[in-house]
Motif scaffolding. Structure first.
Motif, PDB file in Angstrom:
ATOM      1  N   GLY A   1      34.598  28.429   9.168  1.00 24.62           N
ATOM      2  CA  GLY A   1      34.849  28.712  10.580  1.00 24.62           C
ATOM      3  C   GLY A   1      36.165  28.074  10.986  1.00 24.62           C
ATOM      4  N   GLY A   2      36.128  27.285  12.069  1.00 24.73           N
ATOM      5  CA  GLY A   2      37.362  26.641  12.529  1.00 24.73           C
ATOM      6  C   GLY A   2      38.029  27.465  13.613  1.00 24.73           C
ATOM      7  N   CYS A   3      39.244  27.063  13.968  1.00 25.62           N
ATOM      8  CA  CYS A   3      39.949  27.724  15.071  1.00 25.62           C
ATOM      9  C   CYS A   3      40.280  29.169  14.719  1.00 25.62           C
ATOM     10  N   ASP A   4      40.235  30.001  15.733  1.00 23.33           N
ATOM     11  CA  ASP A   4      40.515  31.420  15.559  1.00 23.33           C
ATOM     12  C   ASP A   4      42.019  31.636  15.716  1.00 23.33           C
ATOM     13  N   ILE A   5      42.762  31.241  14.673  1.00 19.48           N
ATOM     14  CA  ILE A   5      44.222  31.347  14.785  1.00 19.48           C
ATOM     15  C   ILE A   5      44.757  32.304  13.726  1.00 19.48           C
ATOM     16  N   TRP A   6      44.084  33.332  13.474  1.00 16.11           N
ATOM     17  CA  TRP A   6      44.431  34.443  12.584  1.00 16.11           C
ATOM     18  C   TRP A   6      43.407  34.526  11.480  1.00 16.11           C
ATOM     19  N   ALA A   7      43.706  35.325  10.452  1.00 19.52           N
ATOM     20  CA  ALA A   7      42.667  35.666   9.480  1.00 19.52           C
ATOM     21  C   ALA A   7      42.182  34.453   8.668  1.00 19.52           C
ATOM     22  N   ARG A   8      43.034  33.538   8.336  1.00 18.30           N
ATOM     23  CA  ARG A   8      42.710  32.340   7.570  1.00 18.30           C
ATOM     24  C   ARG A   8      41.955  32.676   6.277  1.00 18.30           C
ATOM     25  N   PRO A   9      42.604  33.457   5.387  1.00 17.29           N
ATOM     26  CA  PRO A   9      41.913  33.896   4.172  1.00 17.29           C
ATOM     27  C   PRO A   9      41.617  32.746   3.215  1.00 17.29           C
TER      28      PRO A   9
ATOM     29  N   SER B   1      33.368  15.880  16.778  1.00 16.78           N
ATOM     30  CA  SER B   1      32.303  16.845  16.475  1.00 16.78           C
ATOM     31  C   SER B   1      32.446  17.355  15.043  1.00 16.78           C
ATOM     32  N   ASP B   2      33.677  17.543  14.554  1.00 17.51           N
ATOM     33  CA  ASP B   2      33.849  18.059  13.188  1.00 17.51           C
ATOM     34  C   ASP B   2      33.420  17.052  12.122  1.00 17.51           C
ATOM     35  N   THR B   3      33.754  15.761  12.318  1.00 22.78           N
ATOM     36  CA  THR B   3      33.370  14.784  11.291  1.00 22.78           C
ATOM     37  C   THR B   3      31.860  14.571  11.311  1.00 22.78           C
TER      38      THR B   3
ATOM     39  N   ASP C   1      38.011  18.616  21.660  1.00 20.60           N
ATOM     40  CA  ASP C   1      37.145  17.537  21.167  1.00 20.60           C
ATOM     41  C   ASP C   1      36.975  17.568  19.651  1.00 20.60           C
ATOM     42  N   ARG C   2      37.277  18.707  19.020  1.00 25.20           N
ATOM     43  CA  ARG C   2      37.168  18.768  17.554  1.00 25.20           C
ATOM     44  C   ARG C   2      38.205  17.876  16.876  1.00 25.20           C
ATOM     45  N   GLY C   3      39.290  17.556  17.587  1.00 22.71           N
ATOM     46  CA  GLY C   3      40.368  16.869  16.888  1.00 22.71           C
ATOM     47  C   GLY C   3      40.877  15.593  17.533  1.00 22.71           C
TER      48      GLY C   3
ATOM     49  N   SER D   1      42.826  10.846  11.156  1.00 26.38           N
ATOM     50  CA  SER D   1      43.008  12.291  11.291  1.00 26.38           C
ATOM     51  C   SER D   1      41.748  13.058  10.883  1.00 26.38           C
ATOM     52  N   LYS D   2      41.405  14.029  11.695  1.00 34.40           N
ATOM     53  CA  LYS D   2      40.242  14.883  11.383  1.00 34.40           C
ATOM     54  C   LYS D   2      40.392  15.537  10.020  1.00 34.40           C
ATOM     55  N   ASN D   3      41.557  16.145   9.790  1.00 38.85           N
ATOM     56  CA  ASN D   3      41.686  16.947   8.576  1.00 38.85           C
ATOM     57  C   ASN D   3      41.682  16.082   7.317  1.00 38.85           C
ATOM     58  N   SER D   4      42.230  14.854   7.409  1.00 38.92           N
ATOM     59  CA  SER D   4      42.147  13.959   6.241  1.00 38.92           C
ATOM     60  C   SER D   4      40.708  13.538   6.025  1.00 38.92           C
TER      61      SER D   4
ATOM     62  N   ASP E   1      42.190  27.146  21.368  1.00 45.32           N
ATOM     63  CA  ASP E   1      42.032  26.515  20.059  1.00 45.32           C
ATOM     64  C   ASP E   1      42.408  25.040  20.194  1.00 45.32           C
ATOM     65  N   LEU E   2      42.238  24.311  19.112  1.00 39.15           N
ATOM     66  CA  LEU E   2      42.375  22.846  19.168  1.00 39.15           C
ATOM     67  C   LEU E   2      43.769  22.387  19.592  1.00 39.15           C
ATOM     68  N   ARG E   3      44.790  22.741  18.811  1.00 37.68           N
ATOM     69  CA  ARG E   3      46.141  22.211  19.099  1.00 37.68           C
ATOM     70  C   ARG E   3      46.727  22.888  20.342  1.00 37.68           C
ATOM     71  N   GLY E   4      46.396  24.181  20.522  1.00 41.12           N
ATOM     72  CA  GLY E   4      46.837  24.881  21.727  1.00 41.12           C
ATOM     73  C   GLY E   4      46.260  24.203  22.962  1.00 41.12           C
TER      74      GLY E   4
ATOM     75  N   ILE F   1      32.981  24.854  11.353  1.00 41.00           N
ATOM     76  CA  ILE F   1      34.142  24.071  10.945  1.00 41.00           C
ATOM     77  C   ILE F   1      34.725  24.665   9.671  1.00 41.00           C
ATOM     78  N   ARG F   2      36.043  24.651   9.600  1.00 44.97           N
ATOM     79  CA  ARG F   2      36.686  25.252   8.444  1.00 44.97           C
ATOM     80  C   ARG F   2      36.474  24.385   7.206  1.00 44.97           C
ATOM     81  N   GLY F   3      36.568  23.064   7.410  1.00 48.91           N
ATOM     82  CA  GLY F   3      36.480  22.140   6.273  1.00 48.91           C
ATOM     83  C   GLY F   3      35.175  22.270   5.506  1.00 48.91           C
TER      84      GLY F   3
ATOM     85  N   THR G   1      52.026  23.111  11.362  1.00 46.08           N
ATOM     86  CA  THR G   1      51.556  24.069  12.371  1.00 46.08           C
ATOM     87  C   THR G   1      50.666  23.368  13.395  1.00 46.08           C
ATOM     88  N   ASP G   2      50.020  22.269  12.983  1.00 44.47           N
ATOM     89  CA  ASP G   2      49.148  21.534  13.912  1.00 44.47           C
ATOM     90  C   ASP G   2      49.925  20.799  15.006  1.00 44.47           C
ATOM     91  N   LEU G   3      51.250  20.741  14.901  1.00 40.16           N
ATOM     92  CA  LEU G   3      52.054  20.120  15.968  1.00 40.16           C
ATOM     93  C   LEU G   3      52.870  21.147  16.751  1.00 40.16           C
TER      94      LEU G   3
HETATM   95  C1  LIG Z   1      42.923  24.352  13.511  1.00 38.05           C
HETATM   96  C2  LIG Z   1      42.549  23.157  13.114  1.00 38.05           C
HETATM   97  O1  LIG Z   1      41.380  22.846  12.525  1.00 38.05           O
HETATM   98  P1  LIG Z   1      40.480  23.789  11.624  1.00 38.05           P
HETATM   99  O2  LIG Z   1      41.270  24.045  10.377  1.00 38.05           O
HETATM  100  O3  LIG Z   1      39.280  22.952  11.380  1.00 38.05           O
HETATM  101  O4  LIG Z   1      40.202  25.040  12.399  1.00 38.05           O
HETATM  102  C3  LIG Z   1      43.412  21.978  13.332  1.00 38.05           C
HETATM  103  O5  LIG Z   1      43.098  20.891  12.827  1.00 38.05           O
HETATM  104  O6  LIG Z   1      44.416  22.125  14.033  1.00 38.05           O
END
Ligand SMILES: C=C(OP(=O)(O)O)C(=O)O
Ligand SMILES: CC(=O)N[C@H]1[C@@H](OP(=O)(O)OP(=O)(O)OC[C@H]2O[C@@H](n3ccc(=O)[nH]c3=O)[C@H](O)[C@@H]2O)O[C@H](CO)[C@@H](O)[C@@H]1O
Length: 374
Positions: A135-143, A90-92, A329-331, A63-66, A302-305, A112-114, A237-239
């Motif tokens: 950075g990362g996906c533009d899926i809201w403010a992500r504070p 690309s993220d790793t 490709d990020r994930g 998994s990318k996020n792990s 975005d990635l999952r979308g 990348i958010r990580g 949320t990633d699924l």
């Molecule tokens: C949105 C994702 O990644 P990131 O947090 O890197 O934007 C994701 O992994 O679904």
């Protein structure tokens, strides 16, 4: 180390106290990640000819996020940490590059958010850190206010400007408040449970999982279900977008992690999906979905979308072009080759090169060979 971290001309940080040697990071496959990686695929598209029956074995990549979190955590260790099963994404690669140089590579971190989360290990290790905002996906403010308050509670002085800087003043005793969740009551929201209730046959085995969908001769459609995204162990949320793409019977999907993780709905609607969004809830309307989608040009936002668009079009007949696949490709490592192995008709068209590559011949996978020494 001091000079690399003070390369921001606006930084007022003094030389950090080094307690551990500078980490050496070696990625056997990608000694230095090119920051142009993320742009290289902007012009690429996926061309999917949907409707084929998919069947076979797929090995899951790490998994990318792990991987991102573990790569960062390894900064806290002295000596060598060996990470295996790191997906070649690309993220790793970007994270490896950030760790490799340990420069405040604003451009990298901003993509990348990580990347932002190196701030904790660096602060613990060197006493101060300057990092770009995530950075990362533009899926809201992500504070990141909670993370910053956590660092402050541990005694760090944090300045947020164009850069996020944290300078340790003292490590005061602090508490992390952990809320214990009733895991058993949340477990029923997991995706496998939902899929099984919807009609899939699922056989978990020691190191793999066999899953059969309902055969077309018996209607083919999964029964609808209602689901709400939640932190682990709820439906992640990633699924959520991919789950939406599977649904072909009346269902309700509520997104509770992000206020807006519904960018894929508009693209799915271009296929003819009968969906409506009310706030952060999506209503999926019955039988019109699934196998009756029509071909169209859509864009991953975005990635999952993006992955939900791939799944939706694999399930229904017709040809589709999906652009914006740098998000996907990020994930997902070797996406087309894995799907081709189980019978999908999917090609990548690189507009720079002007041709489509067909992955029905498996490409060499880096799943077990992508190893980082830190
Ligand atoms: C949105 C994702 O990644 P990131 O947090 O890197 O934007 C994701 O992994 O679904
Ligand atoms: C708990 C959760 O499901 N996290 C998901 C979230 O992680 P991501 O790291 O983006 O988000 P967090 O886990 O940090 O935040 C979860 C929630 O808390 C809020 N928040 C967070 C930090 C903060 O300082 N202030 C604040 O208000 C966020 O707005 C969000 O509603 O998206 C990732 C990418 O899709 C997923 O891989 C993660 O599984």
């Amino acid at each position: 180390m001091a000079s690399t971290f003070n390369s921001n001309p606006n930084s007022t940080l003094s030389s950090p106290a080094l307690s551990l040697p500078h980490p050496k990071i070696h990625n056997y496959e990608n000694p230095r990640m090119l920051s142009s990686d993320l742009h290289a695929k902007w012009d690429a598209k996926l061309i999917i000819n949907g409707g084929s029956r998919l069947s076979g074995h797929v090995s899951l990549s790490g998994s990318k996020n792990s991987a991102l979190a573990i790569l960062e955590a390894a900064l806290c260790c002295s000596g060598t940490s060996k990470l295996t099963n790191v997906s070649n994404l690309s993220d790793t690669r970007m994270m490896a590059s950030i760790l490799y140089s340990l420069e405040p590579e604003l451009s990298g971190i901003a993509k990348i958010r990580g990347g932002f989360f190196v701030i904790g290990p660096l602060l613990g290790r060197f006493g101060e850190a300057v990092v770009g905002l995530p950075g990362g996906c533009d899926i809201w403010a992500r504070p990141i206010d909670i993370y910053i308050r956590g660092l402050q509670a541990l005694g760090a002085v944090v300045e947020v400007r164009m850069w996020a800087c944290a300078k340790e003043s003292k490590w005061a005793p602090s508490y992390l408040l952990l809320q214990l969740l009733d895991l058993a009551s949340l477990y029923h929201t997991s995706l496998l449970d939902k899929l099984s209730g919807a009609g899939c046959k699922i056989f978990p085995r020691h190191s793999n999982l066999k899953l059969s969908a309902i055969p077309a001769s018996k209607g083919g459609d999964l029964r609808g279900f209602n689901v709400r995204t939640q932190p682990y162990p709820g439906l992640p949320t990633d699924l959520q977008p991919q789950t939406m793409a599977l649904l072909s019977s009346s269902s309700i999907i509520e997104e509770s992690v992000f206020e807006n993780h519904m960018g894929h709905v508009r693209e799915l609607q271009k296929f003819g999906a009968k969906l409506e969004v009310c706030g952060s809830t999506a209503l999926v309307f019955g039988k019109e979905n699934g196998r009756h989608f029509s071909g169209s040009r859509v864009a991953a936002t975005d990635l999952r979308g993006g992955m939900s668009l791939v799944l939706a079009r694999l399930a229904s007949e017709g040809t589709t072009e999906i652009s914006g696949i740098s998000h996907i490709d990020r994930g997902y490592e070797n996406l087309e080759s894995k799907l081709c192995l189980i019978g999908a008709d999917i090609k990548r068209q690189d507009l720079n090169k002007g041709h489509a590559s067909n992955f029905s011949t498996p490409v060499r996978t880096s799943i077990t060979e992508s190893t980082y020494d830190i």
